[in-house]
Write a protein that holds these residues in place. Structure first.
Motif, PDB file in Angstrom:
ATOM      1  N   GLY A   1     -12.076   9.439  10.090  1.00  0.00           N
ATOM      2  CA  GLY A   1     -10.898  10.175   9.961  1.00  0.00           C
ATOM      3  C   GLY A   1     -11.014  11.644  10.351  1.00  0.00           C
ATOM      4  O   GLY A   1     -10.291  12.087  11.033  1.00  0.00           O
TER       5      GLY A   1
ATOM      6  N   GLN B   1     -13.941  -1.634  10.261  1.00  0.00           N
ATOM      7  CA  GLN B   1     -13.294  -2.366   9.044  1.00  0.00           C
ATOM      8  C   GLN B   1     -13.585  -3.775   8.981  1.00  0.00           C
ATOM      9  O   GLN B   1     -13.599  -4.620   7.825  1.00  0.00           O
ATOM     10  CB  GLN B   1     -11.681  -1.947   8.855  1.00  0.00           C
ATOM     11  CG  GLN B   1     -10.882  -2.468   9.524  1.00  0.00           C
ATOM     12  CD  GLN B   1      -9.505  -2.077   9.424  1.00  0.00           C
ATOM     13  OE1 GLN B   1      -9.191  -0.772   9.592  1.00  0.00           O
ATOM     14  NE2 GLN B   1      -8.497  -2.685   9.568  1.00  0.00           N
TER      15      GLN B   1
ATOM     16  N   THR C   1      -6.915   4.344   0.700  1.00  0.00           N
ATOM     17  CA  THR C   1      -7.022   4.320   2.179  1.00  0.00           C
ATOM     18  C   THR C   1      -7.852   2.998   2.703  1.00  0.00           C
ATOM     19  O   THR C   1      -7.838   2.265   3.310  1.00  0.00           O
ATOM     20  CB  THR C   1      -7.317   5.632   2.933  1.00  0.00           C
ATOM     21  OG1 THR C   1      -6.494   6.230   2.726  1.00  0.00           O
ATOM     22  CG2 THR C   1      -7.222   5.247   4.425  1.00  0.00           C
TER      23      THR C   1
ATOM     24  N   SER D   1      -6.161  -5.126   5.030  1.00  0.00           N
ATOM     25  CA  SER D   1      -5.430  -5.751   5.983  1.00  0.00           C
ATOM     26  C   SER D   1      -6.324  -6.809   6.833  1.00  0.00           C
ATOM     27  O   SER D   1      -5.749  -7.822   7.275  1.00  0.00           O
ATOM     28  CB  SER D   1      -5.324  -4.412   7.062  1.00  0.00           C
ATOM     29  OG  SER D   1      -4.629  -3.527   6.460  1.00  0.00           O
TER      30      SER D   1
ATOM     31  N   PHE E   1      -7.190   9.660  -2.409  1.00  0.00           N
ATOM     32  CA  PHE E   1      -6.519   9.273  -1.260  1.00  0.00           C
ATOM     33  C   PHE E   1      -7.204   8.385  -0.566  1.00  0.00           C
ATOM     34  O   PHE E   1      -6.745   7.424   0.202  1.00  0.00           O
ATOM     35  CB  PHE E   1      -6.009  10.517  -0.658  1.00  0.00           C
ATOM     36  CG  PHE E   1      -4.968  10.075   0.568  1.00  0.00           C
ATOM     37  CD1 PHE E   1      -3.574  10.145   0.155  1.00  0.00           C
ATOM     38  CD2 PHE E   1      -5.552   9.954   1.669  1.00  0.00           C
ATOM     39  CE1 PHE E   1      -2.748   9.867   1.272  1.00  0.00           C
ATOM     40  CE2 PHE E   1      -4.593   9.924   2.922  1.00  0.00           C
ATOM     41  CZ  PHE E   1      -3.228   9.691   2.640  1.00  0.00           C
ATOM     42  N   ILE E   2      -8.541   8.994  -0.092  1.00  0.00           N
ATOM     43  CA  ILE E   2      -9.268   8.123   0.778  1.00  0.00           C
ATOM     44  C   ILE E   2      -9.891   6.930   0.071  1.00  0.00           C
ATOM     45  O   ILE E   2      -9.860   5.742   0.794  1.00  0.00           O
ATOM     46  CB  ILE E   2     -10.812   8.961   1.010  1.00  0.00           C
ATOM     47  CG1 ILE E   2     -10.194  10.217   1.945  1.00  0.00           C
ATOM     48  CG2 ILE E   2     -11.806   8.109   1.564  1.00  0.00           C
ATOM     49  CD1 ILE E   2     -11.453  11.016   2.085  1.00  0.00           C
TER      50      ILE E   2
ATOM     51  N   TRP F   1      -6.668  -0.368   1.341  1.00  0.00           N
ATOM     52  CA  TRP F   1      -5.792  -0.792   2.122  1.00  0.00           C
ATOM     53  C   TRP F   1      -6.038  -1.177   3.515  1.00  0.00           C
ATOM     54  O   TRP F   1      -5.987  -2.273   3.837  1.00  0.00           O
ATOM     55  CB  TRP F   1      -4.601   0.363   2.444  1.00  0.00           C
ATOM     56  CG  TRP F   1      -3.711   0.092   3.727  1.00  0.00           C
ATOM     57  CD1 TRP F   1      -3.097  -0.987   3.925  1.00  0.00           C
ATOM     58  CD2 TRP F   1      -3.561   1.014   4.632  1.00  0.00           C
ATOM     59  NE1 TRP F   1      -2.401  -0.797   4.997  1.00  0.00           N
ATOM     60  CE2 TRP F   1      -2.619   0.432   5.525  1.00  0.00           C
ATOM     61  CE3 TRP F   1      -3.880   2.452   5.096  1.00  0.00           C
ATOM     62  CZ2 TRP F   1      -2.065   0.997   6.600  1.00  0.00           C
ATOM     63  CZ3 TRP F   1      -3.141   2.891   5.931  1.00  0.00           C
ATOM     64  CH2 TRP F   1      -2.180   2.247   6.945  1.00  0.00           C
ATOM     65  N   HIS F   2      -6.964  -0.501   4.156  1.00  0.00           N
ATOM     66  CA  HIS F   2      -7.727  -1.165   5.377  1.00  0.00           C
ATOM     67  C   HIS F   2      -8.402  -2.269   5.272  1.00  0.00           C
ATOM     68  O   HIS F   2      -8.359  -3.347   6.061  1.00  0.00           O
ATOM     69  CB  HIS F   2      -8.581   0.032   6.041  1.00  0.00           C
ATOM     70  CG  HIS F   2      -7.898   1.191   6.902  1.00  0.00           C
ATOM     71  ND1 HIS F   2      -7.161   1.235   7.983  1.00  0.00           N
ATOM     72  CD2 HIS F   2      -7.610   2.471   6.494  1.00  0.00           C
ATOM     73  CE1 HIS F   2      -6.645   2.206   8.307  1.00  0.00           C
ATOM     74  NE2 HIS F   2      -6.905   2.990   7.598  1.00  0.00           N
TER      75      HIS F   2
ATOM     76  N   PHE G   1       0.582   4.305  -2.683  1.00  0.00           N
ATOM     77  CA  PHE G   1       0.408   5.640  -2.258  1.00  0.00           C
ATOM     78  C   PHE G   1       1.495   6.493  -2.930  1.00  0.00           C
ATOM     79  O   PHE G   1       1.225   7.854  -3.225  1.00  0.00           O
ATOM     80  CB  PHE G   1       0.468   5.656  -0.623  1.00  0.00           C
ATOM     81  CG  PHE G   1      -0.749   5.556  -0.076  1.00  0.00           C
ATOM     82  CD1 PHE G   1      -1.929   6.324  -0.100  1.00  0.00           C
ATOM     83  CD2 PHE G   1      -1.228   4.456   0.856  1.00  0.00           C
ATOM     84  CE1 PHE G   1      -3.089   6.278   0.497  1.00  0.00           C
ATOM     85  CE2 PHE G   1      -2.267   4.304   1.297  1.00  0.00           C
ATOM     86  CZ  PHE G   1      -3.440   5.109   1.262  1.00  0.00           C
TER      87      PHE G   1
ATOM     88  N   SER H   1       0.875  -1.148   0.011  1.00  0.00           N
ATOM     89  CA  SER H   1      -0.026   0.154   0.002  1.00  0.00           C
ATOM     90  C   SER H   1       0.911   1.309  -0.079  1.00  0.00           C
ATOM     91  O   SER H   1       0.480   2.338  -0.524  1.00  0.00           O
ATOM     92  CB  SER H   1      -0.980   0.005   1.060  1.00  0.00           C
ATOM     93  OG  SER H   1      -0.216   0.290   2.495  1.00  0.00           O
TER      94      SER H   1
ATOM     95  N   PHE I   1     -14.859   5.610   6.549  1.00  0.00           N
ATOM     96  CA  PHE I   1     -13.644   5.946   6.872  1.00  0.00           C
ATOM     97  C   PHE I   1     -13.459   7.478   7.031  1.00  0.00           C
ATOM     98  O   PHE I   1     -12.716   8.132   7.517  1.00  0.00           O
ATOM     99  CB  PHE I   1     -12.767   5.322   5.694  1.00  0.00           C
ATOM    100  CG  PHE I   1     -12.589   3.846   5.815  1.00  0.00           C
ATOM    101  CD1 PHE I   1     -11.531   3.426   6.713  1.00  0.00           C
ATOM    102  CD2 PHE I   1     -13.202   2.900   5.291  1.00  0.00           C
ATOM    103  CE1 PHE I   1     -11.122   2.063   7.091  1.00  0.00           C
ATOM    104  CE2 PHE I   1     -13.036   1.424   5.516  1.00  0.00           C
ATOM    105  CZ  PHE I   1     -11.932   1.016   6.315  1.00  0.00           C
TER     106      PHE I   1
END
Length: 332
Positions: free
Chosen positions: A238, A286, A195, A202, A191-192, A198-199, A155, A151, A234
């Motif tokens: 944030g 998440q 993100t 995980s 960007f979000i 990525w989360h 990014f 990730s 998210f």
């Protein structure tokens, strides 16, 4: 233990219809029904993670302020001596930042492993203890590390491309502030989006065989059709985290002498608690999103196979095989 009808007790057909408030409610139900285990995980991993994060803000401000003070014209003395001092201070500042990032990433991955694994155990109705979680976490977080590095590369590539596009389009744009505002909004959305992927990746890295770029691709496929809900969740999480950070900076880091040391300490402790709660709730959310997205795509985890894996022999973690966690399609 008797607890509310959580997401793991619902029919898969029902889970897919959970929206923004439904996912928040399910996450809250999980926390409230399993207070003891999540309290232990928070005290063991998430609280230290929050403490390191807030402490780094305070220490960074002190180090940076000292550097700025030494660079003021009022400072007297041989130029070479001042230059050597500044070089040493900047070196200490960047070494501190590097050390902080290493510890923060490690604790963040360990916390993610612990919470996702715990929620999965609750999902399969397996008995879960802190000792069992802590014995599994060190073997799971390595997979998360690979996903994190993947990730990070994505990014970095996204930021490089964004800067290049801005440099190319900026000079030929006559919109001025309007162009920059629109570009900033588009950048933030992208960007979000990364993100969110990525989360969710995980969670995939812990509960499925995929990790790294494969987990990112798997996550990208899962959020299709639920992107709006994921984005909103998210984004709100944030905002909460940013607000806590701002409160800490304004009233603790920058705070005036008139406020008193006791008040600053009290606000600092409050920020520490709120930050820990936000991190815990975000990790649980998440994980819930993962099950919601799977249900939306009419996929079903074989709870029996997953339960056997999570139970493990002597608590040892073995990466799930495709045949053990086969994503089966069911009829709605």
């Amino acid at each position: 233990m008797i607890y509310k009808q959580l997401i793991m007790n619902r029919e898969e057909e029902e889970i897919q219809f959970l929206g923004f408030f439904g996912i928040i409610q399910e996450s809250y139900d999980i926390v409230s029904s399993w207070k003891i285990i999540f309290s232990k995980i928070t005290l063991s991993l998430i609280l230290p993670l929050s403490f390191i994060y807030l402490a780094h803000i305070q220490i960074s401000e002190l180090l940076f302020s000292k550097i700025m003070l030494d660079e003021t014209p009022e400072r007297t003395g041989p130029h070479k001596k001042i230059s050597d001092v500044l070089c040493s201070e900047w070196t200490a500042f960047f070494l501190f930042k590097i050390g902080y990032l290493i510890f923060f990433i490690i604790l963040s991955l360990l916390s993610t492993s612990a919470v996702v694994y715990t929620v999965a155990c609750i999902y399969t109705a397996k008995r879960i203890t802190l000792k069992k979680v802590m014995s599994v976490v060190p073997k799971v977080w390595k997979r998360l590390l690979v996903t994190f590095v993947s990730s990070f590369i994505i990014f970095s590539a996204y930021n490089v491309v964004s800067i290049l596009v801005l440099l190319i389009l900026g000079p030929v744009s006559f919109s001025g502030p309007l162009f920059l505002t629109l570009y900033a909004v588009l950048y933030l959305i992208g960007f979000i989006y990364i993100t969110v992927i990525w989360h969710l990746a995980s969670v995939v890295s812990v509960l499925e065989e995929s990790y790294g770029l494969n987990a990112m691709a798997r996550s990208h496929a899962l959020i299709k059709g639920k992107m709006g809900v994921c984005f909103a969740l998210f984004f709100v999480m944030g905002l909460f985290f940013i607000e806590i950070q701002l409160i800490f900076k304004v009233f603790v880091v920058v705070g005036t002498n008139e406020e008193g040391i006791g008040r600053r300490i009290g606000i600092g402790i409050l920020c520490l608690v709120l930050s820990s709660i936000t991190m815990l709730f975000g990790l649980i959310t998440q994980t819930v999103i993962y099950f919601v997205c799977k249900s939306y795509h009419h996929e079903n985890i074989d709870k029996s196979s997953l339960g056997n894996h999570l139970g493990g022999y002597l608590g040892e973690y073995v990466p799930l095989k495709s045949k053990d966690v086969q994503l089966e399609h069911f009829q709605v």
